[in-house]
Write a protein that holds these residues in place. Structure first.
Motif, PDB file in Angstrom:
ATOM      1  N   VAL A  43       0.885  -1.257  -0.027  1.00 57.57           N
ATOM      2  CA  VAL A  43       0.099   0.046   0.066  1.00 57.57           C
ATOM      3  C   VAL A  43       1.089   1.280  -0.148  1.00 57.57           C
ATOM      4  O   VAL A  43       1.738   1.402   0.831  1.00 57.57           O
ATOM      5  CB  VAL A  43      -0.791   0.078   1.357  1.00 57.57           C
ATOM      6  N   LEU A  44       0.648   2.358  -0.993  1.00 54.79           N
ATOM      7  CA  LEU A  44       1.350   3.414  -0.979  1.00 54.79           C
ATOM      8  C   LEU A  44       0.613   4.334  -0.175  1.00 54.79           C
ATOM      9  O   LEU A  44      -0.626   4.579  -0.343  1.00 54.79           O
ATOM     10  CB  LEU A  44       1.433   3.967  -2.636  1.00 54.79           C
ATOM     11  N   LEU A  45       1.383   4.820   0.975  1.00 58.23           N
ATOM     12  CA  LEU A  45       0.855   5.936   1.661  1.00 58.23           C
ATOM     13  C   LEU A  45       0.927   7.257   1.152  1.00 58.23           C
ATOM     14  O   LEU A  45       1.925   7.644   0.670  1.00 58.23           O
ATOM     15  CB  LEU A  45       1.253   5.548   3.099  1.00 58.23           C
ATOM     16  N   GLU A  46      -0.348   7.940   0.858  1.00 56.15           N
ATOM     17  CA  GLU A  46      -0.188   9.156   0.183  1.00 56.15           C
ATOM     18  C   GLU A  46      -0.562  10.232   1.151  1.00 56.15           C
ATOM     19  O   GLU A  46      -0.428  11.506   0.593  1.00 56.15           O
ATOM     20  CB  GLU A  46      -1.292   9.371  -0.626  1.00 56.15           C
ATOM     21  N   GLY A  47      -0.966  10.354   2.460  1.00 50.04           N
ATOM     22  CA  GLY A  47      -1.415  11.228   3.269  1.00 50.04           C
ATOM     23  C   GLY A  47      -1.573  10.621   4.884  1.00 50.04           C
ATOM     24  O   GLY A  47      -2.124   9.715   4.832  1.00 50.04           O
ATOM     25  N   PHE A  48      -1.176  11.433   5.810  1.00 48.84           N
ATOM     26  CA  PHE A  48      -1.194  11.040   7.100  1.00 48.84           C
ATOM     27  C   PHE A  48      -2.384  12.044   7.697  1.00 48.84           C
ATOM     28  O   PHE A  48      -2.544  12.967   7.423  1.00 48.84           O
ATOM     29  CB  PHE A  48       0.123  11.018   7.963  1.00 48.84           C
ATOM     30  N   PHE A  49      -3.142  11.478   8.547  1.00 50.47           N
ATOM     31  CA  PHE A  49      -4.047  12.184   9.686  1.00 50.47           C
ATOM     32  C   PHE A  49      -4.147  11.351  10.951  1.00 50.47           C
ATOM     33  O   PHE A  49      -3.933  10.385  11.055  1.00 50.47           O
ATOM     34  CB  PHE A  49      -5.431  12.590   8.989  1.00 50.47           C
ATOM     35  N   ASP A  50      -4.410  12.307  12.135  1.00 54.72           N
ATOM     36  CA  ASP A  50      -4.910  11.890  13.338  1.00 54.72           C
ATOM     37  C   ASP A  50      -3.582  10.978  13.841  1.00 54.72           C
ATOM     38  O   ASP A  50      -4.036   9.775  14.343  1.00 54.72           O
ATOM     39  CB  ASP A  50      -6.189  11.110  13.126  1.00 54.72           C
ATOM     40  N   ALA A  51      -2.484  11.237  13.861  1.00 59.34           N
ATOM     41  CA  ALA A  51      -1.294  10.937  14.550  1.00 59.34           C
ATOM     42  C   ALA A  51      -1.562  10.605  16.005  1.00 59.34           C
ATOM     43  O   ALA A  51      -2.182  11.775  16.550  1.00 59.34           O
ATOM     44  CB  ALA A  51      -0.201  11.474  14.236  1.00 59.34           C
TER      45      ALA A  51
END
Lengths: 107, 592
Positions: A43-51
């Motif tokens: 899975v290519l991760l393209e953006g993070f949120f809610d760390a």
């Protein structure tokens, strides 16, 4: 010891204690069912949120796409590293990861 | 509770940041407290400074934004001198050397490898010629884009240059509009060709006419809520407002204030005004603007000129860009020069500055297709200008594959990008020029390469849209591109449909070659444009026309370029990074 944990630059980074530690654009290897039905799922991760921190484990929400089946989805509470003696130790994206349940137990 | 960014902005933002930059510059990079770096780097953006990505700590990108891309005589040369002196990195780029300027799709210029310690002197040198980096990044009024040949153009309907400058002068360093929920992108179009690209901006002024009190008044129709980013592209929505030139600044201020007060400050992903327009609809936005933010009766929309829009339109008659030699209203000429992927090495840039001064007025204007324009060239100077050696590369008559190429910054410097872009696009264009014949009658063919969904290269409005991705090839993750077709502006703008996904980057030139061959064979006639050909087919049919394959094209950037400190360094491993570094370039080790 409190940890300063946040996403930066439109979710391009997870910053731990004001240091950019985890970047988008890596391909993460996830076990079946965490993201899609591929085994394993790349899975290519393209953006993070809610760390967030779950015990000592740093977890994050992420937007990603499976390189095999093309599924585009979000994943919640993906473990991306852990805190050891106040320092962040990132997990290797190429190692198989499991999701983290809200109670902190790995599924 | 607001986001960290909102909290930092509440504490200190806007013009107050300048003193802090000066203080840190004086005391050196290491004086920024470790636990305040995220906050300061976020604030520095307001002054056009963007901390480069991991592996390049202590180096900054600097953005300089002249409204409508107009650089007055002397300003272009000053930027080149600054790039020459201050924008040198610890390693060379194999295509561009070391020291260059980047022309952006928002008519700005970006410099890289800037050291914080040099920033005050650079600010001074910029201000000395009337330039500024203020609000070039950050949550505020960004560089105002618009017709780059405003004031010179035979296609001009209303004076876009005056309005762009008025907006710039009113809303830069304006405390009431300094801290918005998110970036705020404004476009002013004055011509009948649509070169302001208002459809993809937060706020667009579009040329229009309106009958008011029995008289025909020229002015602007207003659209709101366009943008391309984050897999959520939107065309700006018509809010049924016509503004006379005298009303335009007040209307802009009203909509900016509405965004300031009603935009989502809790969730930065939902903060752009396009999402507020989704939620409210254009009618509620208009009503709120009327009731709460302007003190005069808004006119309903006038008659627009959209049916003649040709810029980036793919199929319409008229100019698709500003490249070439074009007569001005005063009888002189403007000469649009192609800048492949927007990057100009400093040596070439000095030659271009010389040529602009010798043959024209010295003005250099920047376009949204990453090109430059010399203005005010007398007809008697055209031949000599065209024979200047530097115009062989920066040509007014380039090959369509070079003319049509746009690329964003990519993993060379950018935190968001997934793939290498600029050098790759240069190599794509070179290979296509040498190996692929364009079908008869095709003089414009736009290929836009963006490294991620932020869409800084505006990929969704090209003939061939390329967006950074990854795939697995021979068991290994490699850099890849999604391929989209069918995008373009014009009277009926539409975004590309992503018909082929995760194509390994080294198979993309072959895919474009095959696609063009299939187009040549399958088009109705030689008069059918590529955009028309695409519009007649569904995604499945189009996917079949893209046949990715390896060719003799060689791609040196298939590895994870983001995992390097600099993709072109001899030893590109993160551990070999010379960053962070002191002002003199010596690395700061963790033992220091």
């Amino acid at each position: 010891m409190p940890i300063a944990l946040r996403t930066l630059d439109d979710g391009a980074w997870i910053s731990v204690n004001d240091s950019r530690q985890v970047s988008v654009s890596d391909v993460w290897t996830l076990s079946r069912g965490v993201f899609c039905d591929c085994e394993p799922a790349y899975v290519l991760l393209e953006g993070f949120f809610d760390a967030d921190v779950d015990g000592r484990v740093v977890v994050t929400g992420a937007v990603g796409q499976c390189l095999e089946c093309g599924t585009r989805d979000t994943i919640e509470r993906l473990p991306v590293g852990r805190m050891v003696d106040g320092a962040f130790c990132p997990y290797d994206p190429e190692c198989v990861q499991w999701g983290v349940e809200p109670d902190g137990e790995r599924s | 509770m607001g986001t960290d960014v909102e909290q930092w902005k509440d504490e200190l933002y806007g013009t107050d940041i300048r003193d802090e930059i000066e203080r840190f510059a004086e005391e050196g990079w290491e004086s920024i407290p470790d636990d305040e770096q995220d906050a300061w780097f976020e604030r520095f953006k307001w002054y056009g400074l963007y901390h480069q990505r991991a592996g390049q700590e202590s180096y900054f990108m600097m953005r300089i934004g002249p409204p409508s891309g107009v650089l007055e005589p002397g300003q272009f040369r000053r930027i080149v001198e600054i790039a020459d002196e201050f924008s040198r990195g610890p390693a060379e780029n194999p295509e561009f050397g070391n020291g260059w300027i980047d022309v952006t799709t928002r008519q700005a210029i970006q410099l890289h490898w800037i050291r914080l310690e040099d920033v005050p002197e650079i600010f001074e040198q910029l201000e000395d010629v009337g330039l500024s980096t203020v609000q070039a990044c950050g949550d505020s009024w960004r560089n105002i884009v618009g017709c780059p040949v405003a004031g010179k153009d035979k296609h001009e309907h209303v004076d876009a240059e005056t309005l762009a400058n008025e907006l710039h002068d009113t809303f830069k360093k304006n405390e009431a509009h300094s801290n918005l929920p998110r970036k705020w992108k404004v476009s002013v179009t004055g011509c009948d060709e649509g070169c302001g690209q208002g459809d993809i901006n937060d706020l667009a002024f579009e040329p229009a006419e309106k009958e008011i009190d029995g008289e025909t008044v020229t002015g602007y129709n207003i659209r709101v809520g366009g943008g391309l980013s984050r897999n959520e592209p939107r065309l700006a929505r018509d809010i049924d407002v016509f503004a006379t030139p005298d009303q335009a600044v007040d209307v802009a201020g009203g909509i900016s204030a509405l965004f300031r007060d009603h935009g989502d400050r809790e969730d930065r992903y939902n903060a752009r005004i396009k999402f507020l327009v989704d939620e409210w609809g254009p009618e509620k936005l208009r009503e709120t603007l009327q009731v709460e933010y302007v003190d005069f009766e808004l006119h309903t929309a006038g008659d627009d000129l959209r049916e003649s829009y040709s810029y980036n339109a793919g199929e319409a008659d008229g100019k698709h860009d500003h490249v070439g030699v074009h007569e001005q209203v005063d009888g002189d000429y403007y000469v649009g020069l192609n800048v492949l992927v927007g990057r100009i090495g400093v040596d070439d840039a000095y030659d271009l500055a010389d040529a602009a001064e010798e043959y024209g007025s010295g003005e250099v204007r920047l376009t949204q297709r990453q090109n430059i324009i010399f203005t005010d060239v007398p007809e008697s100077n055209l031949e000599e200008l065209r024979s200047e050696p530097v115009l062989e590369e920066y040509s007014p008559d380039p090959h369509p594959f070079q003319r049509g190429s746009i690329a964003c910054t990519g993993t060379e410097f950018c935190s968001l990008s997934i793939v290498e872009t600029k050098n790759r696009q240069v190599r794509f264009a070179r290979w296509l020029k040498e190996n692929v014949e364009l079908p008869a009658g095709v003089e414009n063919f736009h290929i836009h390469l963006s490294g991620c969904t932020a869409s800084c290269a505006q990929p969704q409005i090209a003939d061939v849209s390329l967006r950074g991705m990854k795939t697995r090839k021979d068991g290994e993750p490699v850099e890849a591109l999604d391929i989209g077709l069918g995008g373009g502006l014009g009277e009926d703008p539409q975004f590309a449909s992503w018909v082929a996904e995760r194509v390994p980057a080294d198979e993309v030139p072959g895919a474009i070659a095959n696609l063009l061959e299939n187009f040549a064979e399958g088009r109705d006639s030689e008069h059918q444009s590529f955009r028309e050909f695409v519009a007649e087919r569904d995604d499945e049919e189009l996917a079949d026309l893209i046949e990715p394959e390896e060719t003799e094209y060689d791609d040196p950037y298939m590895h994870n370029t983001k995992r390097t400190w600099y993709p072109y360094a001899e030893d590109d491993d993160m551990d070999a990074s010379p960053a962070p570094a002191r002002a003199d370039g010596t690395p700061i080790t963790s033992d220091d």
